[in-house]
Design an enzyme around this catalytic site. Structure first.
Site, PDB file in Angstrom:
ATOM      1  CG  ASP A   1      -4.703  -1.622  -3.421  1.00  0.00           C
ATOM      2  OD1 ASP A   1      -5.122  -2.806  -3.386  1.00  0.00           O
ATOM      3  OD2 ASP A   1      -4.683  -0.883  -2.434  1.00  0.00           O
TER       4      ASP A   1
ATOM      5  NE  ARG B   1      -3.946  -1.600   1.560  1.00  0.00           N
ATOM      6  CZ  ARG B   1      -5.110  -1.499   2.138  1.00  0.00           C
ATOM      7  NH1 ARG B   1      -5.205  -1.049   3.347  1.00  0.00           N
ATOM      8  NH2 ARG B   1      -6.188  -1.840   1.490  1.00  0.00           N
TER       9      ARG B   1
ATOM     10  CE1 TYR C   1      -5.305  -3.949   4.537  1.00  0.00           C
ATOM     11  CE2 TYR C   1      -2.926  -4.213   4.518  1.00  0.00           C
ATOM     12  CZ  TYR C   1      -4.144  -4.272   3.869  1.00  0.00           C
ATOM     13  OH  TYR C   1      -4.199  -4.654   2.553  1.00  0.00           O
TER      14      TYR C   1
ATOM     15  CB  SER D   1      -8.017   0.099  -3.221  1.00  0.00           C
ATOM     16  OG  SER D   1      -7.173   0.077  -2.127  1.00  0.00           O
TER      17      SER D   1
ATOM     18  CD  GLN E   1      -3.516   5.279  -3.481  1.00  0.00           C
ATOM     19  OE1 GLN E   1      -2.719   6.181  -3.742  1.00  0.00           O
ATOM     20  NE2 GLN E   1      -4.406   5.379  -2.527  1.00  0.00           N
TER      21      GLN E   1
HETATM   22  P1  NAD Z   1      -9.591  -3.478   5.666  1.00  0.00           P
HETATM   23  O1  NAD Z   1     -10.388  -4.058   4.556  1.00  0.00           O
HETATM   24  O2  NAD Z   1      -8.459  -4.252   6.233  1.00  0.00           O
HETATM   25  O3  NAD Z   1     -10.590  -3.158   6.892  1.00  0.00           O
HETATM   26  C1  NAD Z   1     -11.751  -2.389   6.728  1.00  0.00           C
HETATM   27  C2  NAD Z   1     -11.855  -1.388   7.849  1.00  0.00           C
HETATM   28  O4  NAD Z   1     -12.228  -2.044   9.067  1.00  0.00           O
HETATM   29  C3  NAD Z   1     -10.563  -0.640   8.169  1.00  0.00           C
HETATM   30  O5  NAD Z   1     -10.810   0.741   8.068  1.00  0.00           O
HETATM   31  C4  NAD Z   1     -10.243  -1.066   9.591  1.00  0.00           C
HETATM   32  O6  NAD Z   1      -9.616  -0.032  10.329  1.00  0.00           O
HETATM   33  C5  NAD Z   1     -11.619  -1.363  10.132  1.00  0.00           C
HETATM   34  N1  NAD Z   1     -11.686  -2.158  11.365  1.00  0.00           N
HETATM   35  C6  NAD Z   1     -10.929  -3.214  11.755  1.00  0.00           C
HETATM   36  N2  NAD Z   1     -11.337  -3.670  12.972  1.00  0.00           N
HETATM   37  C7  NAD Z   1     -12.385  -2.897  13.346  1.00  0.00           C
HETATM   38  C8  NAD Z   1     -13.240  -2.882  14.480  1.00  0.00           C
HETATM   39  N3  NAD Z   1     -13.097  -3.735  15.494  1.00  0.00           N
HETATM   40  N4  NAD Z   1     -14.216  -1.947  14.513  1.00  0.00           N
HETATM   41  C9  NAD Z   1     -14.383  -1.056  13.511  1.00  0.00           C
HETATM   42  N5  NAD Z   1     -13.604  -1.026  12.407  1.00  0.00           N
HETATM   43  C10 NAD Z   1     -12.623  -1.929  12.339  1.00  0.00           C
HETATM   44  O7  NAD Z   1      -9.036  -2.038   5.299  1.00  0.00           O
HETATM   45  P2  NAD Z   1      -9.016  -1.280   3.903  1.00  0.00           P
HETATM   46  O8  NAD Z   1     -10.369  -0.853   3.545  1.00  0.00           O
HETATM   47  O9  NAD Z   1      -8.324  -2.121   2.920  1.00  0.00           O
HETATM   48  O10 NAD Z   1      -8.143   0.032   4.195  1.00  0.00           O
HETATM   49  C11 NAD Z   1      -7.532   0.419   5.384  1.00  0.00           C
HETATM   50  C12 NAD Z   1      -6.788   1.743   5.152  1.00  0.00           C
HETATM   51  O11 NAD Z   1      -5.736   1.635   4.183  1.00  0.00           O
HETATM   52  C13 NAD Z   1      -7.676   2.855   4.642  1.00  0.00           C
HETATM   53  O12 NAD Z   1      -7.386   4.024   5.332  1.00  0.00           O
HETATM   54  C14 NAD Z   1      -7.297   3.017   3.206  1.00  0.00           C
HETATM   55  O13 NAD Z   1      -7.551   4.319   2.726  1.00  0.00           O
HETATM   56  C15 NAD Z   1      -5.839   2.702   3.241  1.00  0.00           C
HETATM   57  N6  NAD Z   1      -5.353   2.271   1.925  1.00  0.00           N
HETATM   58  C16 NAD Z   1      -4.212   2.800   1.414  1.00  0.00           C
HETATM   59  C17 NAD Z   1      -3.747   2.413   0.169  1.00  0.00           C
HETATM   60  C18 NAD Z   1      -2.512   2.966  -0.441  1.00  0.00           C
HETATM   61  O14 NAD Z   1      -1.936   3.883   0.093  1.00  0.00           O
HETATM   62  N7  NAD Z   1      -2.077   2.419  -1.559  1.00  0.00           N
HETATM   63  C19 NAD Z   1      -4.433   1.449  -0.555  1.00  0.00           C
HETATM   64  C20 NAD Z   1      -5.590   0.906   0.006  1.00  0.00           C
HETATM   65  C21 NAD Z   1      -6.030   1.327   1.242  1.00  0.00           C
END
Ligand code: NAD
Length: 374
Positions: free
Chosen positions: A128, A120, A226, A131, A125
């Site tokens: 990805d 990430r 994460y 995403s 990105q």
């Molecule tokens: P994910 O699919 O692993 O999890 C989904 C969401 O669930 C996350 O926001 C996580 O914090 C939340 N979560 C976990 N346990 C929880 C709980 N007990 N209660 C409530 N929420 C809980 O995560 P994701 O959607 O793949 O993304 C996580 C972060 O990474 C985001 O901020 C996203 O913007 C970022 N991201 C960055 C890049 C990059 O820079 N290339 C790419 C993808 C995502």
């Protein structure tokens, strides 16, 4: 490496294709060549004729393309039979659970890229897949729930009376959750949201939703963005604190995942029992253990008190045209990034941190630090 096989997905539930004709045309102009299994794009709206026009050679069976140097598919394959050593194989691999498959890839000398493991970073990105797909899934989750809810989402003031906006609660505000908030807001709902990563509060507010404050002590995120895993005590506290918000919500969408681990159980039967009949819960973590008690993958469950629990995984398959377009953009970015224009060759460059992050097997071994013990 420049000959590429695009597989037709074999899971009958799968509707997407890894590469669309427009991208094949672009990549062919760069020097790649393509074999595409007939019917690969049919379910997502891309015809065989369009692939042929874009420059691909159509084949009847996947095996006829095993002489290609690169193999693209979406879902993890059953095995590596027939693939020749050194083939670069790109797909989801579910590497935390598929240790035998990883071993097989290694033993057959395949170079296996796991889409889940693409780092990430800003540069990665555009590659990805996680995403691009979960963002669409977040949209579909709201649309599905709205269609099933016996109530409209927006406020309506009419001579016949006033309808209050529906209340939507999003638990987990990563990629899927953010898109779910945006979609529910566009449809006119009142939206609450919660995530254990403190950085999310600002993002929630900027979309016009309210952030539910729950003090769980030490939380936070990994260097990949994460969530960190909560302790059983923290999960209990979270369940209690969010119960009231669930009870008053018409739609609850859970997206809470912890990368590489089982999803936390966040909504139990006790809370579901107190929700209004006709309320909808969409569990988007159902295939990794489920956030919601009683949720079932690919099934809709109606509880004794009339709450509908919908399966929220693989929802991007309901919009396969756009999902394939985005996936194809991700694969194209990957192929382009490692393409040496002068040599007119794709190169597996392990100096590059993106390749190091997602290439799990090479030269007869599992080479990725996280999976070596497998
Ligand atoms: P994910 O699919 O692993 O999890 C989904 C969401 O669930 C996350 O926001 C996580 O914090 C939340 N979560 C976990 N346990 C929880 C709980 N007990 N209660 C409530 N929420 C809980 O995560 P994701 O959607 O793949 O993304 C996580 C972060 O990474 C985001 O901020 C996203 O913007 C970022 N991201 C960055 C890049 C990059 O820079 N290339 C790419 C993808 C995502």
């Amino acid at each position: 490496m420049k000959s590429v096989l695009v597989c037709r997905e074999t899971d009958p539930r799968e509707t997407r294709v890894a590469l669309i004709p427009d991208d094949i045309k672009k990549l062919t102009a760069m020097g790649f060549s393509f074999k595409v299994v007939r019917g690969a794009g049919t379910k997502s709206g891309f015809s065989d004729a369009a692939y042929e026009k874009a420059g691909a050679v159509l084949i009847d069976k996947e095996e006829q393309g095993y002489d290609s140097e690169i193999v693209l598919r979406i879902l993890k394959p059953a095995g590596a039979d027939g693939l020749k050593p050194d083939t670069l194989h790109l797909s989801y691999l579910d590497p935390f659970n598929e240790k035998a498959l990883l071993k097989e890839f290694a033993q057959k000398g395949i170079q296996a890229v796991s889409l889940e493991m693409i780092p990430r970073t800003t540069l990665a990105q555009k590659m990805d897949v996680q995403s691009s797909q979960t963002s669409l899934a977040g949209y579909v989750a709201v649309v599905n729930a709205a269609a099933r809810l016996p109530k409209i989402l927006p406020m309506m003031v009419t001579p016949s009376g006033t309808i209050n906006p529906a209340r939507v609660f999003i638990i987990g505000v990563g990629v899927a959750g953010l898109q779910a908030i945006a979609t529910a807001k566009r449809l006119g709902a009142r939206v609450d949201a919660f995530d254990t990563r403190p950085v999310v509060e600002e993002q929630v507010k900027s979309l016009g939703a309210s952030f539910v404050k729950i003090d769980l002590g030490e939380m936070g995120q990994t260097d990949q963005g994460y969530a960190k895993e909560l302790t059983p005590e923290q999960i209990k506290k979270q369940q209690e604190a969010q119960a009231k918000v669930c009870e008053r919500s018409n739609i609850v969408i859970t997206t809470a995942k912890v990368f590489g681990r089982k999803a936390p159980r966040l909504i139990g039967k006790d809370v579901i029992d107190r929700m209004q009949p006709g309320s909808i819960i969409v569990d988007m973590a159902v295939s990794t253990g489920g956030n919601v008690e009683g949720s079932k993958l690919f099934e809709e469950v109606v509880t004794d008190n009339g709450v509908i629990i919908m399966s929220g995984d693989f929802l991007e398959r309901q919009v396969p045209f756009d999902a394939s377009k985005m996936l194809s953009g991700n694969f194209t970015a990957f192929l382009t990034h490692f393409y040496d224009k002068e040599a007119k060759e794709f190169k597996v460059n392990l100096e590059d941190e993106i390749m190091r992050g997602c290439l799990l097997t090479k030269g007869g071994k599992i080479i990725h630090d996280r999976f070596k013990e497998a």
